[in-house]
Write a protein that holds these residues in place. Structure first.
Motif, mmCIF file in Angstrom:
data_model
loop_
_atom_site.group_PDB
_atom_site.id
_atom_site.type_symbol
_atom_site.label_atom_id
_atom_site.label_comp_id
_atom_site.label_asym_id
_atom_site.label_seq_id
_atom_site.Cartn_x
_atom_site.Cartn_y
_atom_site.Cartn_z
ATOM 1 N N TRP A 133 -4.976 2.201 -4.394
ATOM 2 C CA TRP A 133 -3.877 2.673 -4.060
ATOM 3 C C TRP A 133 -2.954 3.502 -4.909
ATOM 4 O O TRP A 133 -2.370 4.383 -4.565
ATOM 5 C CB TRP A 133 -3.048 1.534 -3.439
ATOM 6 C CG TRP A 133 -3.452 1.169 -2.199
ATOM 7 C CD1 TRP A 133 -4.762 1.776 -1.374
ATOM 8 C CD2 TRP A 133 -3.224 -0.098 -1.504
ATOM 9 N NE1 TRP A 133 -5.010 0.427 -0.322
ATOM 10 C CE2 TRP A 133 -4.095 -0.497 -0.560
ATOM 11 C CE3 TRP A 133 -2.302 -1.249 -2.106
ATOM 12 C CZ2 TRP A 133 -4.168 -1.816 -0.061
ATOM 13 C CZ3 TRP A 133 -2.468 -2.514 -1.319
ATOM 14 C CH2 TRP A 133 -3.360 -2.644 -0.322
ATOM 15 N N LYS A 136 0.836 -1.213 -0.050
ATOM 16 C CA LYS A 136 -0.023 0.118 0.131
ATOM 17 C C LYS A 136 0.932 1.379 0.017
ATOM 18 O O LYS A 136 0.464 2.275 -0.831
ATOM 19 C CB LYS A 136 -1.088 0.127 1.395
ATOM 20 C CG LYS A 136 -1.837 1.368 1.444
ATOM 21 C CD LYS A 136 -2.803 1.269 2.468
ATOM 22 C CE LYS A 136 -3.567 2.389 2.480
ATOM 23 N NZ LYS A 136 -4.480 2.556 3.656
ATOM 24 N N SER A 172 -7.646 -3.240 -4.280
ATOM 25 C CA SER A 172 -6.766 -2.293 -3.498
ATOM 26 C C SER A 172 -5.750 -1.736 -4.331
ATOM 27 O O SER A 172 -5.402 -0.611 -4.050
ATOM 28 C CB SER A 172 -6.310 -3.535 -2.453
ATOM 29 O OG SER A 172 -7.345 -3.989 -1.591
#
Length: 284
Positions: free
Chosen positions: A113, A79, A109
């Motif tokens: 990100w 991340k 995700s």
């Protein structure tokens, strides 16, 4: 779009899998100067530098003008790395293709990100390789975001072919968890089997060295037969099993002890765990 040999490639992370892919690329004619590796550990940077590629400690520097960015960092730091890139790419006109081998990190995700401040999202491909890639005998599963083009998939295929003998594209992201349970974790299943084969043969009188060599070559030979034969695994098993012979006796023992059920439960356990890790890592 540039070909793989003319593309600029950035590897974020210089661990074993990244190292295997880079060595494969260089051996297949990708120019060393086209590969830039970001790696915080000096020992790993030195190994990369020995291959002849460029190295840095900065993810932003490595990925600055790359055409393909391979995310090969630990899942727990993915991340932060992605958000670092999204900020740096705000002024880039064309975003690179992102290939993630970070286990368990979902496409949703990754896209969230790496999204830039003006709402642009790089095309993303998730890949699940396996450790035989270290000896250029890997098997990989891949899943692409809907915006990834056929040409981009071919570029990823070419990238992975440097270390993988087969790359299977799945049409549902959840199937990457099954790939993890099958080929991602699969090498360990075979190593465990060889461990027990060696232990049994040693207990019956062979030296450990002899048993290990025989078991290893048997696995290699059987695997080669499976890859090169037109017969499926069931037929290959039948071909080596004479009625009431030695192999038949061993397989009957496997069956009596629930071998099929054990394998089924093991693959499901690995698949389920992959899904759990994906869910938890996406919430970091």
């Amino acid at each position: 779009m540039p070909s793989l040999h003319s593309s600029k490639l950035a590897f974020l992370g210089g661990g074993n899998m990244a190292s295997a892919i880079i060595k494969g690329l260089v051996s297949h004619g990708v120019p060393n100067q086209n590969v830039y590796v970001s790696e915080p550990w000096e020992v790993n940077r030195e190994k990369m530098a020995a291959i002849g590629v460029r190295t840095t400690t900065s993810n932003v520097e490595a990925a600055g003008d790359a055409d393909i960015v391979i995310i090969a960092v630990k899942p727990q730091v993915t991340k932060g790395v992605c958000e670092e890139l999204s900020a740096a790419w705000a002024k880039r006109t064309t975003l690179p293709i992102i290939v993630s081998i970070a286990a368990g990190i979902t496409l949703e995700s990754l896209q969230k990100w790496v999204q830039t401040a003006d709402g642009r999202v790089a095309h993303v491909v998730r890949v699940m390789p396996n450790t035989p890639a270290l000896v250029t005998e890997g098997a990989s599963g891949a899943y692409a975001s809907a915006d990834v083009t056929g040409e981009e998939k071919e570029l990823v295929n070419e990238l992975l072919s440097s270390v993988s003998k087969t790359t299977e594209w799945v049409d549902k992201e959840g199937l990457l968890n099954v790939v993890t349970g099958l080929s991602g974790s699969g090498p360990a299943y075979f190593f465990a089997m060889v461990e027990h084969l060696v232990a049994s043969a040693t207990a019956l009188g062979l030296s450990k060295e002899q048993a290990t060599r025989l078991a290893a070559q048997t696995c290699l030979g059987a695997g080669k037969m499976l890859v090169e034969s037109s017969d499926d695994p069931t037929q290959l098993r039948k071909n080596v099993t004479s009625p009431n012979g030695t192999t038949y006796a061993a397989l009957q023992t496997f069956e009596a002890l629930g071998f099929a059920d054990t394998v089924d439960k093991a693959v499901k356990a690995a698949t389920n765990r992959a899904a759990e890790l994906g869910d938890s890592l996406g919430k970091l």
